[in-house]
Design an enzyme around this catalytic site. Structure first.
Site, PDB file in Angstrom:
ATOM      1  N   PHE A  12       0.922  -1.345   0.615  1.00 46.17           N
ATOM      2  CA  PHE A  12      -0.161   0.049  -0.082  1.00 46.17           C
ATOM      3  C   PHE A  12       1.248   1.208  -0.368  1.00 46.17           C
ATOM      4  O   PHE A  12       0.548   2.002  -0.396  1.00 46.17           O
ATOM      5  CB  PHE A  12      -0.788   0.174   1.122  1.00 46.17           C
ATOM      6  CG  PHE A  12      -0.795   0.758   2.404  1.00 46.17           C
ATOM      7  CD1 PHE A  12      -1.460   1.906   2.178  1.00 46.17           C
ATOM      8  CD2 PHE A  12       0.005   0.390   3.561  1.00 46.17           C
ATOM      9  CE1 PHE A  12      -0.861   2.674   3.377  1.00 46.17           C
ATOM     10  CE2 PHE A  12       0.321   1.384   4.081  1.00 46.17           C
ATOM     11  CZ  PHE A  12      -0.909   2.396   4.388  1.00 46.17           C
ATOM     12  N   TYR A 151      10.521  -7.602  15.472  1.00 46.13           N
ATOM     13  CA  TYR A 151      10.245  -7.503  14.316  1.00 46.13           C
ATOM     14  C   TYR A 151      11.135  -5.813  14.678  1.00 46.13           C
ATOM     15  O   TYR A 151      12.004  -5.196  13.509  1.00 46.13           O
ATOM     16  CB  TYR A 151       8.888  -6.634  13.866  1.00 46.13           C
ATOM     17  CG  TYR A 151       8.612  -6.482  12.709  1.00 46.13           C
ATOM     18  CD1 TYR A 151       8.552  -6.937  11.712  1.00 46.13           C
ATOM     19  CD2 TYR A 151       8.958  -4.866  12.558  1.00 46.13           C
ATOM     20  CE1 TYR A 151       9.054  -6.136  10.472  1.00 46.13           C
ATOM     21  CE2 TYR A 151       8.426  -4.156  11.574  1.00 46.13           C
ATOM     22  CZ  TYR A 151       8.291  -4.679  10.349  1.00 46.13           C
ATOM     23  OH  TYR A 151       8.257  -3.563   9.506  1.00 46.13           O
ATOM     24  N   LYS A 155      14.498  -4.519  11.970  1.00 48.55           N
ATOM     25  CA  LYS A 155      14.346  -3.159  11.146  1.00 48.55           C
ATOM     26  C   LYS A 155      16.244  -2.784  12.086  1.00 48.55           C
ATOM     27  O   LYS A 155      16.420  -1.686  11.083  1.00 48.55           O
ATOM     28  CB  LYS A 155      13.606  -3.135  11.563  1.00 48.55           C
ATOM     29  CG  LYS A 155      12.163  -3.323  11.229  1.00 48.55           C
ATOM     30  CD  LYS A 155      12.837  -3.116   9.335  1.00 48.55           C
ATOM     31  CE  LYS A 155      11.385  -3.356   8.463  1.00 48.55           C
ATOM     32  NZ  LYS A 155      11.370  -2.690   6.545  1.00 48.55           N
TER      33      LYS A 155
END
Ligand code: UDP
Length: 332
Positions: A12, A151, A155
């Site tokens: 998106f 997560y 990153k």
């Protein structure tokens, strides 16, 4: 013609970035394995004879070299596992994906001499207690038994990789930390709160608020986020640095639910669910998350232009669009 590669370009945010770069007259190569991205998100770009846009289906790491050989000078690396739900379901797959793909992208870009923008995440801050979150703060994570933190850690590793490559031999890298981003084509399937609330409000179902609803977030329209990405890529002084991108307007999730219900004119109720019932045991939700965006503002003069109300109103209209014509068709 200048060419940009967008990994994760069928997602998106990536698809909005593709639109923006094509409108600038750029050639765009999208690499996406279509795991969470969807072809429909970019179908109208691929079919537009005036837009020079191509979709390469596959993993970023596997396709990047071939794509760079087509002459790209910039890589927007957006491909990554998406959403809290996916992270909780498959942390090992997510870790492998996020880190190894980034290494491949950086190595290929170094060889090709292309510039890279790495999209990191506000999850990197973990549960930093001080607000607003500022790029040079110490990072604070929970225990490894709580899978959510994996997560943010991947990153953070991606950021270390990009900054190290950028310092030593290239490619020139810009690192951005994306905060909560909303807009058309975002799916609620992987946990994102705004599309979920809109779906629930439009269908007259209760809006499910996790926890006590007092946690806060700041939501930024994807069009504003994309302006920041393009602005930073074009700014030589952004190289080798990290930038927050997000809204600075804090809202509690209870207030968000009330706003969606009101703007949808919905009679939905709000129900509170314990985190445990949704994400299982050992799940931790950061109670607040707010970026300091002064670094970004000072460098490229960026400010969000779209209000939260405006985005939510538009998303409700978009969601209702096909339903309205469907019900009209039925009546006819
Ligand atoms: N949330 C919620 N209901 C939902 C989905 C999420 O109350 O259906 C909450 C979630 O617990 C978090 C906030 O909304 O406190 C934002 O969640 P999201 O997954 O969109 O983003 P993130 O957790 O990454 O900030």
């Amino acid at each position: 013609m200048r060419t940009a590669i967008i990994t994760g370009g069928a997602g998106f945010i990536g698809s909005q970035l593709a639109r923006r770069l094509l409108a600038d007259g750029r050639r765009v190569l999208i690499i996406d394995n279509l795991s969470t991205g969807r072809r429909e998100n970019v179908a109208e770009l691929l079919d537009d004879p005036r837009a020079d846009c191509r979709l390469i289906v596959g993993r970023a790491g596997a396709q990047i070299e071939a794509a760079l050989r087509l002459g790209a000078d910039e890589v927007y690396h957006l491909a990554a596992a998406v959403g809290v739900q996916l992270v909780v379901d498959d942390p090992a797959g997510m870790i492998r994906n996020n880190v190894s793909e980034t290494v491949s992208v950086l190595e290929a870009a170094r060889t090709a001499g292309a510039k890279v923008l790495i999209t990191s995440s506000s999850e990197v801050y973990g549960k930093c207690p001080r607000l607003p979150l500022q790029e040079d703060m110490d990072l604070v994570y929970g225990p490894t038994t709580a899978s959510r933190w994996s997560y943010g850690l991947t990153k953070a590793i991606d950021e270390h990789l990009a900054l190290d490559f950028s310092r030593r031999g290239g490619p020139a890298c810009v690192v951005v930390r994306l905060f909560n981003t909303i807009g058309p084509r975002q799916t609620g399937r992987y946990g994102m709160v705004v599309p979920r609330f809109i779906e629930q409000a439009v269908n007259g179902r209760p809006l499910q608020v996790y926890g006590d609803g007092k946690q806060t977030r700041a939501f930024c329209d994807v069009r504003d986020v994309v302006e920041a990405l393009v602005g930073l890529m074009a700014q030589p002084d952004a190289v080798g640095r990290v930038f927050n991108i997000g809204s600075t307007r804090q809202i509690t999730i209870d207030q968000l639910a009330a706003m969606v219900i009101q703007l949808a004119g919905s009679s939905s109720a709000v129900e509170h669910l314990p985190y445990e019932a949704v994400y299982g045991r050992n799940f931790e939700d950061p109670p607040h998350r707010l970026p300091d965006t002064s670094r970004l503002q000072n460098l490229i003069g960026w400010q969000p232009a779209v209000t939260l109300e405006q985005t939510i109103r538009e998303l409700i209209e978009l969601r209702r669009g096909p339903m309205l014509s469907g019900s009209t068709a039925e009546k006819v």
